[in-house]
Design an enzyme around this catalytic site. Structure first.
Site, PDB file in Angstrom:
ATOM      1  CE  LYS A 182      -8.425  21.038  -0.362  1.00 16.79           C
ATOM      2  NZ  LYS A 182      -7.111  20.397  -0.161  1.00 16.79           N
ATOM      3  CG  HIS A 192     -21.600  45.951 -39.735  1.00 18.65           C
ATOM      4  ND1 HIS A 192     -22.264  45.048 -38.945  1.00 18.65           N
ATOM      5  CD2 HIS A 192     -22.548  46.647 -40.404  1.00 18.65           C
ATOM      6  CE1 HIS A 192     -23.576  45.183 -39.137  1.00 18.65           C
ATOM      7  NE2 HIS A 192     -23.775  46.154 -40.007  1.00 18.65           N
TER       8      HIS A 192
END
Length: 452
Positions: free
Chosen positions: A106, A224
């Site tokens: 923070k 694929h």
């Protein structure tokens, strides 16, 4: 003088780097247990108990949770430049350590948080705004993932938290799209001829899932995200050769997965261009041979398979399991032991084929695969067109029930001997009646195996 606050679980792991910091003039502050360990190993460390007024409370559960400690992190003139905490591993739950890291993150403009060797070295060596923001972001991602794991200790699967990994992908699904990886993939890249891509990873995972579930020595080629060829047998070189040649055209640029160690004999036999090879292990000689090509070599680690996609901005996940249960003869004459092996093989491979899927197998090799069709009849037709004469006396597998008898008519006309598929259609009786009329043997599968 630079100052660092340290609270460690794996104390031995970080001893050398903390010794070096001490030698370089850093002032080290530590929780009581860490301070004691460092002093015993020749590193001068200040115990935070001199600030808090107590060494440990509740047998060590409370060490750093104190206003003076957090004021020293969150204030405009913080007491420490770096806060370094590693956290208790599961199933233990760290409270104070997480709070320290979040406080440092923070106040990132003044304090640099660190939680592992990589972030610690970065916090020590660099001090620009970009590095500080990076450390804060990585820390919040780390504590988020930590809390997610603990949440799942109480309610299975209630939370997912993945931070973005530093794994570079060549591009996304298409070259004009970027791609990212969240969470550490459960594989080791042994060789990367060119940067691995988004599609490579998806194809490789499907190939590996199918290959590892084959009933005996086997190989699968995926293109694929759908198998285009697969084979089982006794001879490894022959199995790979048959899997590739099952659809020689589609195998070019495909992904090969095997369920056995890749050795120099198999590696030397590979002539087809492949994008990726996946195996449970590779011999040193095999890696040397294959590293001369542009192929990527992946060694999977243990993981729990899932299937999923992003939809409407949400992640939709499903378990991915090959179904338990036996095949049940419902129409026709029982198959021989060899034919039953083909039937089992066919269903294990069709599990990985994009739905709607119909697959034909003969003598341990796929000879026709119809995949990704909105119509099951069309999938059956494609499979028979690919199989040609090889469909005669072969086994066909469908990844879900036949909604109409028409697919069976196509398979029977091509010469297919037996079919395996789940039941569940409102026309099951009509379908089974047609199978009997056509002289097909029909085995009921234990469950549907859709893959979209």
């Amino acid at each position: 003088m630079k100052r660092i606050l340290v609270s460690l679980y794996e104390k031995e792991k970080y001893l050398d780097v903390l010794k070096k910091l001490h030698e370089e003039g850093w002032e080290i502050w530590a929780s009581s247990g860490t301070a004691k360990f460092l002093k015993e190993n020749g590193v001068e460390a200040n115990d935070v108990s001199t600030i808090t007024g107590f060494e440990n409370l509740l047998g060590g559960l409370v060490k750093t949770l104190h206003p003076e400690i957090f004021a020293g992190i969150l204030g405009p003139e913080p007491r420490w430049d770096v806060v370094f905490v590693d956290l208790y591993p599961p199933p233990d739950i760290d409270i104070g350590g997480v709070a320290l890291l979040r406080a440092a993150a923070k106040n990132w403009r003044k304090v640099k948080p660190a939680f592992d060797m990589e972030t610690l070295k970065l916090a020590i060596e660099k001090d620009d705004e970009e590095t500080r923001k990076y450390l804060a972001g990585m820390t919040f991602a780390f504590t988020s993932a930590y809390d997610s794991v603990r949440a799942n200790q109480f309610i299975e699967g209630v939370s997912l938290s993945f931070r973005r990994e530093d794994l570079q992908l060549r591009y996304g699904e298409n070259p004009h799209e970027r791609a990212f990886v969240y969470g550490k993939p459960a594989f080791e890249i042994l060789h990367e001829g060119k940067t691995i891509s988004f599609n490579n990873i998806l194809d490789a995972e499907n190939a590996w899932f199918v290959a590892k579930n084959l009933p005996k020595t086997g190989a699968v080629v995926v293109k694929h995200q759908s198998p285009c060829g697969a084979a089982i047998g006794e001879d490894r070189v022959e199995v790979v050769k048959k899997a590739i040649e099952a659809d020689d055209e589609s195998s070019f640029g495909g992904i090969l997965a095997v369920n056995f160690e890749m050795d120099d004999e198999v590696a030397s036999s590979l002539k087809k261009y492949l994008e990726v090879i996946v195996a449970p292990s590779f011999t040193k000689e095999a890696v040397e041979i294959l590293s001369k090509k542009k192929v990527r070599l992946l060694k999977p680690e243990d993981y729990t398979p899932t299937a999923g996609k992003m939809a409407f901005g949400a992640l939709v996940l499903s378990e991915r399991k090959y179904p338990d249960g036996d095949f049940e003869l419902v129409v026709g004459e029982p198959l021989s032991e060899k034919e039953l092996e083909d039937l089992d093989f066919a269903y294990r491979v069709v599990e990985g084929v994009k739905s709607n899927a119909v697959l034909i197998v003969k003598d341990g090799v796929t000879v026709g695969i119809g995949s990704g069709q909105p119509s099951r009849k069309r999938a059956a037709w494609i499979a028979t067109v690919m199989a040609k004469e090889k469909a005669k006396g072969a086994i066909a597998a469908s990844d879900a029930f036949f909604p109409f008898p028409d697919s069976l008519e196509i398979l029977a006309q091509a010469g297919v001997k037996a079919v395996v598929a789940p039941l569940g259609s409102i026309r099951d009786e009509e379908v089974l009646s047609k199978a009997k009329e056509l002289g097909l043997t029909f085995y009921k599968a234990p469950s549907r195996v859709f893959r979209h």
